[in-house]
Design an enzyme around this catalytic site. Sequence first.
Site, PDB file in Angstrom:
ATOM      1  N   ASP A   1       0.833  -1.200   0.000  1.00  0.00           N
ATOM      2  CA  ASP A   1       0.000   0.000   0.000  1.00  0.00           C
ATOM      3  C   ASP A   1       0.872   1.257   0.000  1.00  0.00           C
ATOM      4  O   ASP A   1       1.822   1.356   0.779  1.00  0.00           O
ATOM      5  CB  ASP A   1      -0.888  -0.017   1.254  1.00  0.00           C
ATOM      6  CG  ASP A   1      -1.929   1.086   1.228  1.00  0.00           C
ATOM      7  OD1 ASP A   1      -2.716   1.114   0.278  1.00  0.00           O
ATOM      8  OD2 ASP A   1      -1.947   1.916   2.167  1.00  0.00           O
TER       9      ASP A   1
ATOM     10  N   GLU B   1       1.740  -0.691  -5.092  1.00  0.00           N
ATOM     11  CA  GLU B   1       0.816   0.385  -5.438  1.00  0.00           C
ATOM     12  C   GLU B   1       1.634   1.665  -5.346  1.00  0.00           C
ATOM     13  O   GLU B   1       1.857   2.202  -4.269  1.00  0.00           O
ATOM     14  CB  GLU B   1      -0.363   0.459  -4.463  1.00  0.00           C
ATOM     15  CG  GLU B   1      -1.384   1.488  -4.916  1.00  0.00           C
ATOM     16  CD  GLU B   1      -1.950   2.361  -3.809  1.00  0.00           C
ATOM     17  OE1 GLU B   1      -3.005   2.984  -4.033  1.00  0.00           O
ATOM     18  OE2 GLU B   1      -1.354   2.463  -2.726  1.00  0.00           O
TER      19      GLU B   1
END
Length: 565
Positions: free
Chosen positions: A222, A283
Amino acid sequence: MGDKTSADVTSPTIPTGSQWWREAVTYQLYIRSFADANGDGLGDVAGIRSHLEHLTTLGVDAVWINPWYPSPQADGGYDVADYRSVDPAFGTLDEGQQLIDEAHALGLKVMLDIVPNHTSDEHEWFRAALASPSGSPERDRYVFRRGQGPDGAAPPNNWRSVFGGPAWQRVTEPDGTPGEWYLHLFDTRQPDLNWSNREVRDEFLDVLRFWFDRGADGFRIDVAHGLVKDDALPDLVYTDESLLGATGFEGHPHWDLPGVHEIYREWRALADTYDPPKIFVAEAWVTDADRLSDYLRPDELHTAFDFDFVRSPWNADRLRATATASLAAHAKVGAPVVWVLSNHDITRHVTRFGRKQPEGEMPLFGAQGPVDVALGRRRARAALLLELALPGGVYLYQGEELGLEDIEDLPEEVLQDPTWQRSGHTERGRDGCRVPLPWAASGPSLGFGTGPGWLPAPSSWAELSVERQQDDPDSMLTLYRTALRLRRELPALGSGDGQPLRWLDLGADALGFTREPGFSCVINTGPAAVPIPDGEVLLASAPLDGVGVERRMVPADTAVWLRIS
Ligand code: ISL
């Protein structure tokens, strides 16, 4: 499994080699909205376990499960209170283990989601930081600073939260006086960690080990571009008013700093101690494909989502240009591109493609005017054939196989995305792409659970339910199943390592390419039909007959796969 053998063609199982990730199709399980087995309105581990057959029938190779850890759910689970367990609302650690084992038994790899940029404010580390004095080791795990001005009453700098408002929150010191500020690039309940602190680095290596040892095959990382901040905390000049979309630039003080790479080298070294090695997908929202490829150097991460592809409008020239740039940048570092059209943060692509297409970048957040959902679905069918035919891996977001659109008119009182509150109710946030899946044509949440779901699905989704689509030869679900089966069977598709794709010259409104052996894909993004190259049609996203007289044509917003000689 770079090169497919004839055994692969007939085998129903996925590649077992350590290179599986170079071409895998991974299904994103947004656990909150996939399936609710206990009827509390929120999806859960048991819900996933009861629908594994959906995934094997679909024909994916792997799953990525969004954060399932104990969390106050201030940001849909991206506010983690304990990295080594499963939230009771989703199930137990044992159930999580069973899910991993069952998925493996079915030949599915399992990717989990690691959230290293910030913890929840309910994480024991943050509680200890609040209870400890300025300058303490407990505070040093986060980014605490004195405020500006004589009383320290102004935030340390002008940084803004991605969700709106300032990126700093002042704390009350244990003695009751107003005190330091802590950094939160996302919600106030998501304090940023200090990655200059060795203890933070070691803790995350240990968390990775914890799940690797339980069988996780890898992690989605993330906000992979956000971990390192410029210590000097310089003010930023904000040019882009959109909250969620910013990507940083050379010299940006908190996105995509060079220091992040050192962290991923350590993670890679750990992943490589396993046999087969564990893998990562980043990401990382960065300015271009070259910056992205820095994360994919041989001693860093394996893969990263290609958000340039996501930002491309439905336009042949633009799609070809972005795909070409991505393929070239990734080839330099020997990494496969990971194509993606939707995820739990951005407007679903049926909706994006159903709008008037922009001249520039595709807006990924927020309502942007009228949507022709039928047109969006037609283009989504074609886009699927494009991404599955390109060399590399693919991530599918749950519900796209049903052709779900974004729900842009959810009642305000059900909205949960922190963006809604933090933008002062000017940006609705991302709930519209997170509406629970319709499994059945009836029931209080269309088969998602036994009661209402945490967000309401529109009644029109009964027609899009798995129940309605599964036996319909023309449905989106059937197209996904057929395309995924063919992608496994056709030796030309998949990683394409060492087999460059060749672009065809089809004019401004169509793009097409060939891949060896004997495969061609043509996508028409324009309004007029274009001729099909010679060959046998393997799959088309819309009927081809009835267009053209002399030879078959590809109608508007349609893609075809061909076997060519
Ligand atoms: O920061 C951005 C741009 O540089 C954002 O696009 C940001 O990268 C993105 O919103 C990050 O998303 C991830 O982290 C968030 C969480 O809310 C999202 O759901 C998650 O995918 C905070 O953990």
